[in-house]
Design a protein around this motif. Structure first.
Motif, PDB file in Angstrom:
ATOM      1  N   ARG A   1      46.761  67.776 -53.128  1.00  0.00           N
ATOM      2  CA  ARG A   1      45.837  68.817 -52.663  1.00  0.00           C
ATOM      3  C   ARG A   1      44.616  68.199 -51.984  1.00  0.00           C
ATOM      4  NH1 ARG A   1      42.611  71.453 -57.205  1.00  0.00           N
ATOM      5  NH2 ARG A   1      41.731  69.375 -57.039  1.00  0.00           N
ATOM      6  N   ASN A   2      44.000  67.216 -52.650  1.00  0.00           N
ATOM      7  CA  ASN A   2      42.815  66.582 -52.086  1.00  0.00           C
ATOM      8  C   ASN A   2      43.141  65.850 -50.791  1.00  0.00           C
ATOM      9  OD1 ASN A   2      41.472  67.556 -54.308  1.00  0.00           O
ATOM     10  ND2 ASN A   2      41.324  65.580 -55.339  1.00  0.00           N
ATOM     11  N   SER A   3      44.244  65.141 -50.798  1.00  0.00           N
ATOM     12  CA  SER A   3      44.662  64.397 -49.613  1.00  0.00           C
ATOM     13  C   SER A   3      44.949  65.349 -48.454  1.00  0.00           C
ATOM     14  CB  SER A   3      45.895  63.566 -49.961  1.00  0.00           C
ATOM     15  OG  SER A   3      46.334  62.843 -48.862  1.00  0.00           O
ATOM     16  N   PHE A   4      45.671  66.419 -48.726  1.00  0.00           N
ATOM     17  CA  PHE A   4      46.025  67.387 -47.699  1.00  0.00           C
ATOM     18  C   PHE A   4      44.782  68.063 -47.137  1.00  0.00           C
ATOM     19  CE2 PHE A   4      47.573  71.615 -46.365  1.00  0.00           C
ATOM     20  CZ  PHE A   4      48.516  71.223 -45.439  1.00  0.00           C
ATOM     21  N   PHE A   5      43.853  68.444 -48.015  1.00  0.00           N
ATOM     22  CA  PHE A   5      42.617  69.084 -47.570  1.00  0.00           C
ATOM     23  C   PHE A   5      41.838  68.174 -46.626  1.00  0.00           C
ATOM     24  CE2 PHE A   5      38.033  69.700 -48.106  1.00  0.00           C
ATOM     25  CZ  PHE A   5      37.915  71.005 -47.641  1.00  0.00           C
ATOM     26  N   LEU A   6      41.722  66.908 -46.974  1.00  0.00           N
ATOM     27  CA  LEU A   6      40.981  65.973 -46.123  1.00  0.00           C
ATOM     28  C   LEU A   6      41.685  65.751 -44.784  1.00  0.00           C
ATOM     29  CD1 LEU A   6      39.712  63.377 -48.712  1.00  0.00           C
ATOM     30  CD2 LEU A   6      38.342  64.910 -47.308  1.00  0.00           C
ATOM     31  N   PHE A   7      43.017  65.665 -44.804  1.00  0.00           N
ATOM     32  CA  PHE A   7      43.718  65.457 -43.539  1.00  0.00           C
ATOM     33  C   PHE A   7      43.608  66.685 -42.637  1.00  0.00           C
ATOM     34  CE2 PHE A   7      47.334  65.537 -40.665  1.00  0.00           C
ATOM     35  CZ  PHE A   7      47.125  64.339 -40.008  1.00  0.00           C
ATOM     36  N   VAL A   8      43.773  67.867 -43.198  1.00  0.00           N
ATOM     37  CA  VAL A   8      43.668  69.081 -42.386  1.00  0.00           C
ATOM     38  C   VAL A   8      42.249  69.242 -41.853  1.00  0.00           C
ATOM     39  CG1 VAL A   8      43.771  71.608 -42.482  1.00  0.00           C
ATOM     40  CG2 VAL A   8      45.611  70.252 -43.434  1.00  0.00           C
ATOM     41  N   SER A   9      41.257  68.915 -42.657  1.00  0.00           N
ATOM     42  CA  SER A   9      39.866  68.959 -42.180  1.00  0.00           C
ATOM     43  C   SER A   9      39.669  67.985 -41.025  1.00  0.00           C
ATOM     44  CB  SER A   9      38.898  68.626 -43.311  1.00  0.00           C
ATOM     45  OG  SER A   9      39.004  69.563 -44.340  1.00  0.00           O
ATOM     46  N   GLY A  10      40.210  66.781 -41.167  1.00  0.00           N
ATOM     47  CA  GLY A  10      40.120  65.803 -40.092  1.00  0.00           C
ATOM     48  C   GLY A  10      40.851  66.256 -38.844  1.00  0.00           C
ATOM     49  N   PHE A  11      42.019  66.887 -39.029  1.00  0.00           N
ATOM     50  CA  PHE A  11      42.779  67.400 -37.887  1.00  0.00           C
ATOM     51  C   PHE A  11      41.976  68.465 -37.145  1.00  0.00           C
ATOM     52  CE2 PHE A  11      45.662  70.524 -36.055  1.00  0.00           C
ATOM     53  CZ  PHE A  11      46.422  69.721 -35.221  1.00  0.00           C
ATOM     54  N   LEU A  12      41.377  69.391 -37.895  1.00  0.00           N
ATOM     55  CA  LEU A  12      40.572  70.432 -37.267  1.00  0.00           C
ATOM     56  C   LEU A  12      39.346  69.834 -36.575  1.00  0.00           C
ATOM     57  CD1 LEU A  12      40.789  73.212 -39.992  1.00  0.00           C
ATOM     58  CD2 LEU A  12      41.974  73.130 -37.783  1.00  0.00           C
ATOM     59  N   PHE A  13      38.751  68.837 -37.197  1.00  0.00           N
ATOM     60  CA  PHE A  13      37.611  68.156 -36.593  1.00  0.00           C
ATOM     61  C   PHE A  13      38.039  67.452 -35.297  1.00  0.00           C
ATOM     62  CE2 PHE A  13      34.427  64.599 -36.625  1.00  0.00           C
ATOM     63  CZ  PHE A  13      33.317  65.392 -36.410  1.00  0.00           C
ATOM     64  N   ALA A  14      39.217  66.842 -35.304  1.00  0.00           N
ATOM     65  CA  ALA A  14      39.730  66.175 -34.101  1.00  0.00           C
ATOM     66  C   ALA A  14      39.970  67.178 -32.979  1.00  0.00           C
ATOM     67  CB  ALA A  14      41.013  65.419 -34.427  1.00  0.00           C
ATOM     68  N   MET A  15      40.542  68.323 -33.322  1.00  0.00           N
ATOM     69  CA  MET A  15      40.760  69.351 -32.300  1.00  0.00           C
ATOM     70  C   MET A  15      39.430  69.914 -31.806  1.00  0.00           C
ATOM     71  SD  MET A  15      43.929  69.349 -31.776  1.00  0.00           S
ATOM     72  CE  MET A  15      44.135  67.661 -32.316  1.00  0.00           C
ATOM     73  N   GLY A  16      38.467  70.004 -32.717  1.00  0.00           N
ATOM     74  CA  GLY A  16      37.132  70.446 -32.330  1.00  0.00           C
ATOM     75  C   GLY A  16      36.461  69.483 -31.372  1.00  0.00           C
ATOM     76  N   SER A  17      36.761  68.207 -31.507  1.00  0.00           N
ATOM     77  CA  SER A  17      36.171  67.235 -30.573  1.00  0.00           C
ATOM     78  C   SER A  17      36.662  67.487 -29.153  1.00  0.00           C
ATOM     79  CB  SER A  17      36.494  65.807 -31.014  1.00  0.00           C
ATOM     80  OG  SER A  17      37.861  65.496 -30.796  1.00  0.00           O
ATOM     81  N   LEU A  18      37.874  67.984 -29.001  1.00  0.00           N
ATOM     82  CA  LEU A  18      38.380  68.324 -27.664  1.00  0.00           C
ATOM     83  C   LEU A  18      37.711  69.576 -27.122  1.00  0.00           C
ATOM     84  CD1 LEU A  18      42.203  67.631 -28.057  1.00  0.00           C
ATOM     85  CD2 LEU A  18      40.486  66.206 -26.942  1.00  0.00           C
ATOM     86  N   VAL A  19      37.414  70.522 -28.018  1.00  0.00           N
ATOM     87  CA  VAL A  19      36.752  71.754 -27.598  1.00  0.00           C
ATOM     88  C   VAL A  19      35.371  71.444 -27.037  1.00  0.00           C
ATOM     89  CG1 VAL A  19      35.767  73.941 -28.457  1.00  0.00           C
ATOM     90  CG2 VAL A  19      38.043  73.207 -29.188  1.00  0.00           C
ATOM     91  N   PHE A  20      34.704  70.464 -27.633  1.00  0.00           N
ATOM     92  CA  PHE A  20      33.361  70.101 -27.195  1.00  0.00           C
ATOM     93  C   PHE A  20      33.365  68.991 -26.151  1.00  0.00           C
ATOM     94  CE2 PHE A  20      32.531  72.074 -31.364  1.00  0.00           C
ATOM     95  CZ  PHE A  20      31.702  73.091 -30.923  1.00  0.00           C
ATOM     96  N   TYR A  21      34.484  68.847 -25.436  1.00  0.00           N
ATOM     97  CA  TYR A  21      34.619  67.952 -24.284  1.00  0.00           C
ATOM     98  C   TYR A  21      34.347  66.485 -24.609  1.00  0.00           C
ATOM     99  CZ  TYR A  21      34.535  72.428 -21.930  1.00  0.00           C
ATOM    100  OH  TYR A  21      34.815  73.705 -21.552  1.00  0.00           O
ATOM    101  N   GLN A  22      34.744  66.073 -25.783  1.00  0.00           N
ATOM    102  CA  GLN A  22      34.659  64.656 -26.127  1.00  0.00           C
ATOM    103  C   GLN A  22      35.872  63.947 -25.513  1.00  0.00           C
ATOM    104  OE1 GLN A  22      32.044  63.257 -27.726  1.00  0.00           O
ATOM    105  NE2 GLN A  22      31.193  65.301 -27.492  1.00  0.00           N
ATOM    106  N   PRO A  23      35.807  62.642 -25.314  1.00  0.00           N
ATOM    107  CA  PRO A  23      36.964  61.928 -24.761  1.00  0.00           C
ATOM    108  C   PRO A  23      38.170  62.046 -25.690  1.00  0.00           C
ATOM    109  CG  PRO A  23      35.037  60.488 -24.876  1.00  0.00           C
ATOM    110  CD  PRO A  23      34.672  61.766 -25.541  1.00  0.00           C
ATOM    111  N   SER A  24      39.335  61.974 -25.113  1.00  0.00           N
ATOM    112  CA  SER A  24      40.558  62.106 -25.922  1.00  0.00           C
ATOM    113  C   SER A  24      40.672  60.980 -26.942  1.00  0.00           C
ATOM    114  CB  SER A  24      41.787  62.132 -25.017  1.00  0.00           C
ATOM    115  OG  SER A  24      41.851  60.960 -24.241  1.00  0.00           O
ATOM    116  N   GLN A  25      40.053  59.848 -26.648  1.00  0.00           N
ATOM    117  CA  GLN A  25      40.073  58.746 -27.608  1.00  0.00           C
ATOM    118  C   GLN A  25      39.406  59.150 -28.918  1.00  0.00           C
ATOM    119  OE1 GLN A  25      38.736  54.948 -26.308  1.00  0.00           O
ATOM    120  NE2 GLN A  25      39.765  55.102 -24.330  1.00  0.00           N
ATOM    121  N   ALA A  26      38.376  59.980 -28.835  1.00  0.00           N
ATOM    122  CA  ALA A  26      37.691  60.436 -30.053  1.00  0.00           C
ATOM    123  C   ALA A  26      38.657  61.227 -30.929  1.00  0.00           C
ATOM    124  CB  ALA A  26      36.479  61.287 -29.689  1.00  0.00           C
ATOM    125  N   MET A  27      39.499  62.049 -30.309  1.00  0.00           N
ATOM    126  CA  MET A  27      40.476  62.813 -31.075  1.00  0.00           C
ATOM    127  C   MET A  27      41.432  61.885 -31.808  1.00  0.00           C
ATOM    128  SD  MET A  27      43.707  65.100 -29.960  1.00  0.00           S
ATOM    129  CE  MET A  27      44.373  63.636 -29.263  1.00  0.00           C
TER     130      MET A  27
END
Length: 148
Positions: free
Chosen positions: A95-121
């Motif tokens: 549960r803890n591992s999954f929560f952190l990975f999904v949070s990171g995934f959403l954060f990575a997708m959010g970096s694309l929304v805010f026009y960050q370089p794809s490397q950041a994702m």
């Protein structure tokens, strides 16, 4: 210290060593040039794919070596069953591992929304995977030591 605690510690250190070793191996291979070039996407794609495969194979090998070493040093076999406590601890760690990975995934997708370089994702995704793996091992170790 129980078998499960030792296995969690070995998993924790092996995760750190595998990740750091692989990053040090791949860092010099980073392509120069523009941030959005095809070579950059190929580099990050191969980085994630090979890291995943390398990590799985390395964890299997380390687990086999750990079990052999454990059997030789303690003259005991590893437990062949999981009781309810082991299953509960495994579920909490997942549960803890999954929560952190999904949070990171959403954060990575959010970096694309805010026009960050794809490397950041890619970097955020890789770090989310690493941190979630660490969190799973730490959660197991914590609950085996302190209880549920």
């Amino acid at each position: 210290m129980t078998y499960q605690e030792k296995k969690s510690i070995v998993s924790l250190f092996s995760t750190i060593l595998i990740f750091i070793g692989y990053c040090l191996y791949m860092y010099p291979r980073h392509p120069g040039g523009g941030l959005e070039s095809a070579a950059t996407f190929q580099y990050w794609g191969s980085f994630v794919l090979i890291l995943t495969l390398f990590s799985v194979v390395a964890h299997i090998i380390i687990s086999i070596i750990f079990n052999i070493y454990y059997r030789i040093t303690t003259r005991e076999k590893e437990p062949s069953f999981e009781d309810e406590l082991d299953k509960l601890i495994g579920l909490k760690a997942f549960r803890n591992s999954f929560f952190l990975f999904v949070s990171g995934f959403l954060f990575a997708m959010g970096s694309l929304v805010f026009y960050q370089p794809s490397q950041a994702m890619f970097i955020i995704l890789i770090l989310a995977g690493f941190i979630s793996d660490l969190a799973g091992s730490i959660t197991k170790l914590y609950h085996y030591r302190k209880g549920v």
